[in-house]
Each structure stands twice: as C-alpha cells, then as structure tokens.
Design a protein around this motif. Structure first.
Motif: not given
Length: 96
Positions: A49-52, A75-77, A86-96
């Motif tokens: 989880v790079e952000s969010g 801690p990002k894994a 769980t929440s609206p109005n956000g940004l989640v950036r993922l990398k695999y």
C-alpha cells in the motif's frame, strides 16, 4: 461516494464504494494481480500500500499470521483478498 483505487503495476484506476475487498476490485478490473486461495491463507496476493492505508480495513490476526509465515515484514504489505475499502473520498495506491 467512492474511493479511488490505483493499481500502479497495471496503470488502472477504479472508483470503489466502501465495503468492497481489493480482491473484488481487482477481479472486476482485469488487473493481473495474482490470487491463490482467495481466503487469506497462502500469501499469493501480497500488495504494498503505497498510500491510503487509512481508507482500508485493519489487518486481521489471520492476515498478520500469514505475513509472519511468508516472512513479509514491510508495514506497507497487505493481503489483497483480506482488506476492504472502509471510507469514501480517498485515494489508495497499490503495487504488487
């Protein structure tokens, strides 16, 4: 209200309503993120989880145990099949 989920490796961005798992999102989007057991036991779907992180569900004891078993200490894994938006109005950036 939605949260934007970006899967960096696939150059994908999806608007998601809270309650959906990352697995649900990935399967609907055509991402190449791999899944194995789909039940949070194999560790195949580890993402960073790079952000969010604040827009995602907390890590469960089951997820923590799998991370320990596979030797993942970042801690990002997280396991994509276990975390939910769980929440609206956000940004989640993922990398695999």
């Amino acid at each position: 209200m939605t949260t934007r989920v970006e899967i960096i490796n696939d150059f994908l961005a999806i608007n998601v309503t809270p309650g959906k798992t990352i697995q649900d999102i990935v399967e609907a989007s055509g991402s190449a993120l791999p899944f194995g057991c789909r039940d949070g036991e194999c560790g195949t779907c580890v993402v960073l989880v790079e952000s969010g992180m604040e827009f995602l569900s907390d890590m469960t004891d089951k997820e923590k145990a799998v991370m320990k078993t596979i030797g993942e200490t970042s801690p990002k894994a997280r396991l994509a099949c276990q975390m939910k938006i769980t929440s609206p109005n956000g940004l989640v950036r993922l990398k695999y």
